[in-house]
Design an enzyme around this catalytic site. Structure first.
Site: not given
Length: 347
Positions: A313, A110, A183
């Site tokens: 996502e 991420h 998210h």
């Protein structure tokens, strides 16, 4: 009308704001400029009472608690530069090797230690309205190890059709990996039950293979008639039981950059609330929160935890910079990165 603006807390002596969007049907979405994060989504029930359906907190402090930082679930945040895992925290681009932070075992996750989810975004006050908010960010060359100066923006729009549209755009002065997602964790039962009681349908029979470290290999698996085949609606609990595990599956689609495609539908146990997911992205991680800590809760006592929220996502291929021919994983200098995802709620 402008969105309702309120104080969300203070970070490094800088005031952090919270913006509340509303539509004509009573739906409410709250977004903070810390991490361009959705902190709350509320929809009216049959009694016209607002029901919370997203994991998040009512103050900035919630995102800095020891419990939250230890678990790192990224509730509602905008993730970048590159979401999901990059294997061995390295990639080679234009003949040069780039080293990234190893913040997920041997891999990069991420965007690294301080990704877009931990940045304070600038708010475009001139374009803000009761149902629209645009935030922007500048990511400097070699920030978290990624090349290029990147100017990125994300726009949230809440329509009277109960659609929450998230539109991303970015430009870079050097070729760079770029993959953005939101998210948010949803519980369409208002957290009264686990999401195992939800029904899921994903409109593809293809998913990416993941190696033992959690990174995508690039191999595409046909899941037709397998336990993780969701082309027909399936109760999440039934799939969990058959897999003896939760979902952390990267489903892949034949999408185009210019048109949103319907890729998934999730509904609560009585079918009174559902969400359709549309996207321009070639991949979607269906995650059912199997690692979410059970001690996390909203300030009002609303409890989160394992299987209490699911994520859809949408993004480029995970580990895309290391996968040959991964679609749109590299944004070239002077190109415009663009991506759109729509969550359409029916209630």
């Amino acid at each position: 009308m402008k969105p309702i603006k309120s104080n969300f807390g203070t970070l490094n002596e800088q005031e952090i704001d919270l913006y509340t969007l509303k539509n004509a049907n009573g739906m409410v979405v709250k977004i903070t400029n810390y991490g361009a994060t959705i902190t709350s989504i509320q929809v009216p029930n049959t009694k016209k009472e607002l029901v919370e359906i997203a994991c998040g907190f009512d103050t900035l402090d919630g995102y800095f608690s020891d419990e939250y930082k230890k678990n790192a679930p990224y509730f509602g945040s905008t993730v970048g530069r590159y979401c999901s895992q990059i294997k061995d925290a390295t990639f080679i681009l234009n003949g040069k090797k780039y080293e990234l932070a190893k913040n997920c075992g041997p891999n990069n996750l991420h965007g690294g230690a301080v990704g877009f989810d931990k940045k304070i975004w600038a708010v475009d006050a001139t374009s803000a309205s009761e149902n629209k908010l645009k935030l922007s960010l500048v990511s400097k060359n070699l920030e978290e190890g990624f090349p290029g100066n990147v100017n990125v923006s994300v726009k949230f729009t809440l329509t009277n059709s109960n659609e929450l549209t998230i539109s991303y755009s970015a430009t870079t002065d050097a070729d760079t990996p770029l993959s953005l997602t939101n998210h948010t964790y949803f519980n369409l039962s208002g957290f009264t039950t686990s999401i195992e009681n939800h029904t899921a349908q994903v409109y593809t029979n293809k998913r990416l293979k993941i190696d033992e470290t959690g990174a995508a290999t690039g191999e595409i698996i046909d899941v037709s008639n397998a336990v993780d085949d969701l082309t027909k609606p399936k109760k999440i609990a039934d799939a969990h039981n058959a897999m003896n595990d939760g979902f952390e599956h990267f489903y892949v689609f034949d999408t185009t950059e210019d048109e949103v495609t319907k890729v998934a539908t999730i509904a609560n146990e009585n079918g009174q609330l559902s969400v359709d997911v549309f996207t321009t992205e070639p991949c979607m991680l269906l995650y059912t929160g199997k690692y979410t800590a059970d001690n996390l809760k909203r300030e009002n006592g609303l409890k989160y935890g394992k299987y209490k929220g699911f994520c859809c996502e949408t993004h480029r291929y995970p580990n895309g910079p290391n996968i040959k021919n991964s679609p749109k994983s590299i944004t070239k200098a002077g190109e415009n990165f663009k991506s759109t995802t729509v969550f359409k709620f029916s209630f």
